[in-house]
Design a protein around this motif. Structure first.
Motif, mmCIF file in Angstrom:
data_model
loop_
_atom_site.group_PDB
_atom_site.id
_atom_site.type_symbol
_atom_site.label_atom_id
_atom_site.label_comp_id
_atom_site.label_asym_id
_atom_site.label_seq_id
_atom_site.Cartn_x
_atom_site.Cartn_y
_atom_site.Cartn_z
ATOM 1 N N THR A 250 6.812 1.576 -9.812
ATOM 2 C CA THR A 250 5.981 0.426 -9.719
ATOM 3 C C THR A 250 6.688 -0.913 -10.270
ATOM 4 O O THR A 250 6.293 -1.843 -9.859
ATOM 5 C CB THR A 250 4.797 0.759 -10.803
ATOM 6 N N TYR B 128 1.039 -1.115 0.163
ATOM 7 C CA TYR B 128 -0.192 0.013 0.142
ATOM 8 C C TYR B 128 0.879 1.123 -0.063
ATOM 9 O O TYR B 128 0.829 1.915 0.872
ATOM 10 C CB TYR B 128 -1.006 -0.059 0.932
ATOM 11 N N THR B 129 1.757 1.475 -1.055
ATOM 12 C CA THR B 129 2.900 2.443 -1.202
ATOM 13 C C THR B 129 2.153 3.838 -0.958
ATOM 14 O O THR B 129 2.813 4.659 -0.396
ATOM 15 C CB THR B 129 3.521 2.223 -2.348
ATOM 16 N N ASP B 130 1.218 4.070 -1.784
ATOM 17 C CA ASP B 130 0.651 5.514 -1.767
ATOM 18 C C ASP B 130 0.141 6.150 -0.548
ATOM 19 O O ASP B 130 0.408 7.099 -0.029
ATOM 20 C CB ASP B 130 -0.549 5.525 -2.656
ATOM 21 N N ILE B 131 -0.595 5.160 0.196
ATOM 22 C CA ILE B 131 -1.106 5.459 1.476
ATOM 23 C C ILE B 131 -0.181 5.566 2.468
ATOM 24 O O ILE B 131 -0.099 6.481 3.304
ATOM 25 C CB ILE B 131 -2.261 4.245 1.902
ATOM 26 N N GLU C 41 7.178 -3.296 -7.650
ATOM 27 C CA GLU C 41 5.924 -4.009 -6.894
ATOM 28 C C GLU C 41 6.217 -5.382 -6.615
ATOM 29 O O GLU C 41 6.537 -5.970 -7.613
ATOM 30 C CB GLU C 41 4.866 -3.489 -7.463
ATOM 31 N N ARG D 85 1.900 8.589 1.977
ATOM 32 C CA ARG D 85 1.260 10.076 2.593
ATOM 33 C C ARG D 85 1.239 9.801 3.994
ATOM 34 O O ARG D 85 1.723 10.973 4.608
ATOM 35 C CB ARG D 85 -0.207 9.910 1.973
#
Lengths: 532, 341
Positions: free
Chosen positions: B324, B304-307, B327, B310
């Motif tokens: 990516t 869950y890289t984006d979350i 991944e 952030r």
């Protein structure tokens, strides 16, 4: 709550019908009446009044978990369930609690009118006392929708076993407008007089899809054929001078269809009809299309203008109650004959019409009807055995639906988004495009139709072929072609492609087809011209 | 950050220009440092491999005849202009975080890791650094692991229940790491532990290198529910529901993975029972590990890289998502991959 949580877990973690029914039957034998009543209510979609808004619940959940609200909100679509997301982010419970299910519901009801501070104290205290599944269930009591892998049918079977009562009778008792707040276990399940509630509908008889063609049915003369209408299945009840309209999903829709009130002028009290709610303009040969019904479903009350634009009639195809008598045990041909007599004197302006039977003598005749179904605004044929009783639920053998083959188009996958809940870590939601010269024009989304194995395969591919991310959405290399099936097509200014599809789904992953062989925007427009 | 970073992210993998080597490369390169033996980290076709002494036997078993050298945890090696050392990651036996220092600047590529001591792998040791590359497979605050003894009790209760009911218990687990961890959690008093060949072969490799595992029996074709009543069968997930599994019937099947924390996934993949047990760090574990490194710059990969990124940025770190192509696979990747563990 512990006994109910154990039942919930037993049902939830098993895929085997016998295990679920056993667990339910054991529970029904052991639990108190009030807990049993609430269990039936929850598993059939009834719930306590919402005492706390989900907005507050999210805020308090994030606060207790010590995470920012946006992070909680980002977790929610991945987990796919609000009650579960809250249960998962909270710290472990500090203590335990022995209150049974019904007591928790009572306590929840007690804070219904309390101020927000009192509500918060109550909810936070519950979270500190309940862990795991119990906490999840508590949240579900507030958010509603206790969906668990047990159908009404299985629950009724377990109930029948635990109470030694007839399954069909219980199925009827559980229908309709009851709520634990205004009935008791005794009144609902055990009392002699089951007709207490005038609005109570009968369980719908549901058909299985006919595989192959009508050639499979022996003795054509034993069968009756009707259009399979593309509307809303509904039950019209006329009792005690009143009328009630139920949807197949057991939703009371009386107020949405005020034109059916006039049915009491044309049919005697003590009549129950099964039929299809359709928008049908006076003087036209066919019903209007399904999408004209949608604004009627969407609102609880109907403005005059809409009543004019989209007048609804019930096309009746079966008679379940006549002169106050349950006639479901009679053969279909007798029920039908009575229905025809009842409708014979019906004037043109009556809101109930007889749904016609289609005369045939050979399977070839049925094929011919089906070929014309799209023109008749029907989605296929219904085939019913002439001597069949009206059964409760989905039963094989007496009733068959023989639907039209769907429309299909070969399209290119261009965006992928991960699913939620059961499919949280798979890419399952795709956007498809048709070719327009060198460009790709998106025209539909589809979520279903592939096997789990195929979803796993396409997920691995999406990960390696992501071009760009837009939040949860990934743009992928246009490469894979899918055959998209759908039930209808219509012009839609809201969509970039100019069309909207009905029930789009993936029929096949065309790994044999290169991108260049996907259909074009011209093909799509041609379909719109033919079928729109 | 200097203009010439110590590690860069290239299509071949994580690259160190000063030492001219790659970490867990996924295309063929000359020189590869490998964090652990799972197939999405240790790939075939590299010119030379460097991995911990504990990771090498499994890599040789899986990759065949490779040119590979072992290194001890903590041993410092100069490679070109870089100082390289391997440190315990606690993921599976032999797994390592790789520390790379160039001109006083320290980067750590953690590979996959978990914080809790599983009793088999050398436990995770935080390494102070300036730049930390972290996975985020379970980088959401919905993932919280219970202690290993608690999960072991669930596991053994289930097994005992099956055995008492005359059923075989069959548990799907990845053959490297997760399988051995589960075996070590089982109570041998309940019944015999049978292992699918893929699992038993890895057991043999580990035993040969001195790792102690409880007694297991190779589930060859003569081994059935009849010959071995009350058994627990450990098999790769793909073997569950296969023709191979039939001779152990009647049986109940279970699946052990961090993904089992989510009800939806559990219902889709668990068979009869899902056990929440992972070789990756949970939410609190990831945050604890990151704090311990004292790194300011965090590179987030796998999951869950984006979350997660952030969140780290909001908490004051300088975090970014690794491109990516790095991944990893997820629950639904091939059985051989350890990422789902």
């Amino acid at each position: 709550m512990k006994a109910f949580a154990a039942l919930f877990t037993a049902i939830d973690q098993s895929t085997k019908t016998t295990i679920k029914v056993n667990a339910l039957a054991e529970y029904f034998k052991a639990a108190d009446d009030i807990d049993k009543l609430w269990t039936i209510a929850l598993f059939s979609g009834r719930r306590p009044k919402r005492a706390v808004s989900t907005t507050r619940l999210r805020e308090w959940g994030a606060e207790v978990a010590g995470i920012p609200l946006w992070l909680f909100e980002d977790c929610y679509p991945i987990v796919g369930d609000l009650a579960e997301t809250i249960a998962l982010v909270l710290p472990p419970n500090q203590t335990t609690d022995n209150r049974p299910l019904s007591q928790w519901i009572n306590d929840l009801r007690a804070v219904y009118k309390a101020d927000e501070t009192a509500k918060k104290v109550f909810v936070l205290d519950a979270w500190a006392r309940l862990g795991g599944t119990e906490r999840f269930i508590f949240n579900k009591l507030i958010t509603g929708g206790m969906r668990v892998g047990v159908s009404q049918k299985l629950m009724t079977r377990a109930l029948a076993r635990a109470t030694d009562r007839d399954e069909a009778e219980l199925a009827h008792r559980l229908m309709g407008n009851w709520h634990p707040d205004d009935t008791t276990w005794h009144a609902l399940i055990e009392a002699q007089d089951a007709s207490a509630d005038a609005s109570r509908p009968y369980p719908f008889h549901l058909a299985y899809a006919l595989e192959g063609g009508p050639e499979a049915l022996e003795h054509p003369a034993d069968w009756r054929a009707e259009w399979k209408w593309d509307g809303i299945r509904g039950q019209l009840i006329l009792r005690g001078g009143e009328y009630f309209v139920w949807s197949r999903g057991e939703e009371l829709m009386t107020d949405r269809f005020p034109e059916l009130a006039r049915a009491v002028d044309y049919l005697p009290d003590g009549t129950v009809l099964d039929g299809e709610l359709l928008v049908w303009h006076p003087g036209t040969a066919h019903p209007a299309r399904f999408n004209t019904l949608q604004p009627r479903i969407g609102r609880k009350t109907v403005p005059k203008k809409l009543l004019k634009e989209a007048p609804v009639v019930l096309h009746a195809y079966d008679l379940l109650e006549w002169q106050g008598e349950d006639v479901r045990h009679l053969p279909f041909r007798e029920r039908r004959a009575q229905l025809e007599t009842a409708c014979a004197a019906m004037p043109e302006e009556a809101p109930v019409k007889l749904s016609p039977q289609l005369k045939f003598s050979t399977p070839a005749d049925l094929h011919a009807y089906r070929d014309g179904a799209r023109d008749a605004q029907a989605e296929g044929l219904m085939l019913k055995r002439a001597d069949s009783p009206y059964l409760a639920g989905r039963k094989k053998g007496d009733w068959w639906k023989w639907k039209l083959a769907p429309l299909t188009i070969d399209a290119v996958m261009i965006y992928a988004q991960s699913g939620s809940g059961r499919r949280a870590n798979l890419f399952t939601d795709f956007t498809f495009a048709v070719r327009d010269g060198e460009a790709l024009v998106p025209f539909t989304k589809a979520y279903s139709g592939l096997t789990d194995k195929e979803f796993r395969e396409i997920t691995a591919w999406v990960r390696k072929n992501t071009l760009q991310r837009f939040g949860p959405v990934r743009q992928v290399t246009p490469h894979h072609v899918f055959e998209i099936a759908f039930e209808g097509i219509q012009a839609s200014p809201r969509h970039k492609s100019g069309v909207a599809l009905r029930f789009p789904r993936m029929l096949r992953w065309r790994q044999d087809k290169p991108l260049a062989e996907a259909n074009t925007l011209d093909d799509l427009n041609e379909m719109l011209r033919l079928y729109g | 950050m200097s203009s010439n970073p110590v590690l860069t992210f290239t299509p071949e993998g994580i690259y160190c220009p000063a030492g001219d080597f790659y970490i867990d490369p996924w295309r063929r390169v000359d020189r590869a440092m490998i964090t652990h033996g799972h197939s999405d980290h240790a790939r075939w076709g590299m010119g030379r491999y460097l991995a911990t002494h504990e990771a090498l036997p499994v890599m040789r078993h899986r990759l065949g005849d490779i040119e590979a050298e072992g290194i001890a945890y903590g041993e410092r090696r100069v490679i070109g202009g870089a100082i390289v050392s391997f440190h315990p990651a606690g993921h599976v036996p032999g797994s390592a975080q790789i520390r790379v220092e160039v001109g006083g600047e320290v980067w750590v590529a953690s590979g996959d890791y978990k914080i809790i001591d599983d009793g088999l792998s050398t436990p995770f040791e935080p390494v102070r650094c300036h730049h930390f590359i972290t996975e985020s497979t379970f980088g959401l605050p919905v993932f919280h692991w219970e202690p290993q003894q608690t999960v072991a009790a669930y596991l053994n209760d289930w097994w005992r229940g099956c055995a008492d009911a005359g059923k075989t218990a069959m548990l799907g687990a990845y053959s490297l790491g997760k399988a051995q961890r589960l075996i070590s959690m089982l109570d041998p008093e309940i019944g015999p532990v049978l292992c699918h060949a893929a699992v038993e072969n890895t057991n043999a490799v580990m035993r040969a290198q001195g790792i102690t595992l409880p007694e297991t029996i190779l589930a060859n074709k003569d081994v059935t529910a009849k010959t071995h009543p009350r058994a627990m069968v450990i098999a790769p997930p793909s073997a569950l529901g296969s023709a191979w599994s039939k001779r152990f019937g009647p049986l109940e099947s279970g699946f052990a993975s961090g993904w089992m924390a989510m009800r939806g996934v559990r219902r889709r993949r668990a068979g009869d029972r899902g056990f929440i047990i992972s070789d990756h760090a949970d939410w609190d574990g990831l945050l604890w590990a990151i704090k311990q490194t004292e790194a300011e710059n965090i590179y987030v990969t796998h999951g869950y890289t984006d979350i997660f990124t952030r969140y780290l940025n909001e908490q004051g770190w300088n975090a970014q998502v690794v491109p990516t192509q790095f991944e990893g696979e997820s629950l639904d990747a091939s059985d051989d991959s350890g990422e789902a563990a």
